[in-house]
Design a protein around this motif. Sequence first.
Motif, short mmCIF file in Angstrom:
data_model
loop_
_atom_site.label_atom_id
_atom_site.label_comp_id
_atom_site.label_asym_id
_atom_site.label_seq_id
_atom_site.Cartn_x
_atom_site.Cartn_y
_atom_site.Cartn_z
N ILE A 295 5.51 -12.56 13.74
CA ILE A 295 6.88 -12.26 14.19
C ILE A 295 7.35 -13.42 15.06
N GLN A 296 8.55 -13.82 14.83
CA GLN A 296 9.09 -14.92 15.64
C GLN A 296 9.11 -14.54 17.10
N ALA A 297 8.82 -15.52 17.92
CA ALA A 297 8.82 -15.25 19.36
C ALA A 297 10.21 -14.80 19.79
N GLY A 298 10.25 -13.70 20.48
CA GLY A 298 11.53 -13.29 21.03
C GLY A 298 12.25 -12.22 20.25
N VAL A 299 11.78 -11.93 19.03
CA VAL A 299 12.48 -10.90 18.25
C VAL A 299 12.31 -9.54 18.89
N ILE A 300 11.07 -9.21 19.22
CA ILE A 300 10.82 -7.89 19.81
C ILE A 300 11.44 -7.81 21.20
N THR A 301 11.34 -8.91 21.95
CA THR A 301 11.96 -8.95 23.28
C THR A 301 13.44 -8.61 23.18
N ILE B 204 14.09 -4.90 22.20
CA ILE B 204 13.91 -3.90 23.26
C ILE B 204 15.07 -3.96 24.25
N ILE B 205 15.43 -5.19 24.66
CA ILE B 205 16.54 -5.31 25.62
C ILE B 205 17.82 -4.77 25.02
N VAL C 265 17.82 -0.86 24.89
CA VAL C 265 18.00 -0.18 26.18
C VAL C 265 19.42 -0.35 26.70
N LEU C 266 19.94 -1.56 26.62
CA LEU C 266 21.31 -1.77 27.08
C LEU C 266 22.31 -1.00 26.21
N LEU D 208 22.36 2.48 27.36
CA LEU D 208 23.10 2.57 28.62
C LEU D 208 24.60 2.63 28.35
N ALA E 35 3.96 -19.34 24.35
CA ALA E 35 2.97 -18.27 24.34
C ALA E 35 2.88 -17.65 22.96
N ALA F 268 3.11 -15.27 19.95
CA ALA F 268 4.23 -14.36 19.72
C ALA F 268 3.74 -12.96 19.40
N GLU G 178 3.12 -8.84 19.86
CA GLU G 178 4.13 -7.82 20.14
C GLU G 178 4.10 -7.42 21.60
N GLN H 100 5.69 -9.80 24.13
CA GLN H 100 7.15 -9.73 24.03
C GLN H 100 7.67 -8.48 24.71
N ALA H 101 6.90 -7.39 24.62
CA ALA H 101 7.32 -6.17 25.30
C ALA H 101 7.34 -6.39 26.81
N GLN I 108 7.77 -9.26 28.35
CA GLN I 108 8.95 -10.09 28.62
C GLN I 108 10.20 -9.24 28.71
N ALA I 109 10.38 -8.38 27.71
CA ALA I 109 11.59 -7.56 27.67
C ALA I 109 11.67 -6.65 28.88
N LEU J 134 14.59 -6.59 31.62
CA LEU J 134 15.37 -5.37 31.81
C LEU J 134 15.34 -4.93 33.27
N PHE K 75 18.67 -4.31 35.47
CA PHE K 75 18.99 -3.04 36.09
C PHE K 75 19.08 -3.16 37.60
N PHE L 189 10.53 -0.03 34.97
CA PHE L 189 10.34 -1.11 34.00
C PHE L 189 9.31 -2.12 34.50
#
Lengths: 214, 152
Positions: free
Chosen positions: A138-144, A147-148, A151-152, A155, B49, B51, B53, B56-57, B59-60, B64, B68, B102
Amino acid sequence: SLTINAHVMAQQCQAIVIYTGWERHALVGSDIRLSCSFFSWRWTSEEVTFSWTYRPDGSRDSISIFHYTGGEAYLDNKGPFKDRLEFVGNPGRRDGSILIKNLDFNDNGTFTCDAKNPPDIVGRPSSVRLLVFEKVPIQAGVITGAIIGVVLGLLVLVVVIYYLMRFLVARRVFSLNVRSVSGPAALCRWAFRQGLELRPEPIPGTDTCVAKLA
Amino acid sequence: MLILLLGIILLHIAALVLLFVSTIVSAWTTGKGSTSDLWVNCTTSCVPASAGEWIQAVQALMILSIIFSCLALFLFFCQLFTLQKGGRFFLTGAFQILASLFVMSGAIIYTVMSPQWVPETDTFGYSYILAWVAFPLVLISGLIYVILRKRE
């Protein structure tokens, strides 16, 4: 001094610039095309040469795997790429690309392309790194980002729903259990001011009123 | 009154700064001559780093929590001027408590998954510790907002 400067300029113009990729990703068992081309101020000569060398990850030795010279391509017939190499380039168009078939994890490493276009021979070889994966990562940052974003988004959704509910209640689209209000005049006035669309009517002679849905 | 207000705001901003530093500075694990964090692994040269899962969680979650907490600060100032007398800063407190949750989740995930990413010889760096320190600070700040009452 003018002639000296021109001579120096001509020398610098004669450097050959070689282009390959920076990094290539591939799956186990697939084929990959490693491209190599060059830029040169001279016309493409008949004696143009391409050569590829391979250095495995973690090793300091390089091994030659491909050489094109005098119009003939010579492929690896003893080394790690025996029977797996194919020349797919076009030297006339300055393309010295090779195709490697059936990749394996042992093929991870750095491939260096060196091209020469006589008399233009001064230049730096260029390297491309090959990474072989079992499955596509998975490309770096896709899951990040996902998730963001989720959540936003939730909200924003909650805020929108909250304001929508308030708006709809005030607009009588939702009817509450208030069909009529009876009591002191102040209560009727309060209900009217709340925008509940009740019409207050004072009962004459008393201090009370009745307010019905308008 | 003003001192109390200033103290609360300073606490919030301090926690926010800790969150920023922890997320940005590259020192979640340090070893001999190598540091790695949520974003890059550095030895003599820096490589992005892996990649995976879980990283990345983390990081997110850290990002977040920063978002917030910033929103909570903004809401605090909004509510300071619009809340009725005697009202409580529930919304601000809720956002701040969410931010602390978070951070906690991010730090826990990193702790649990670190045997996979970090070689045995490396120890946790100060950014990781800052994340764990920021969590109770943000939580306390959020709780203060919830019990705080607005006076004129």
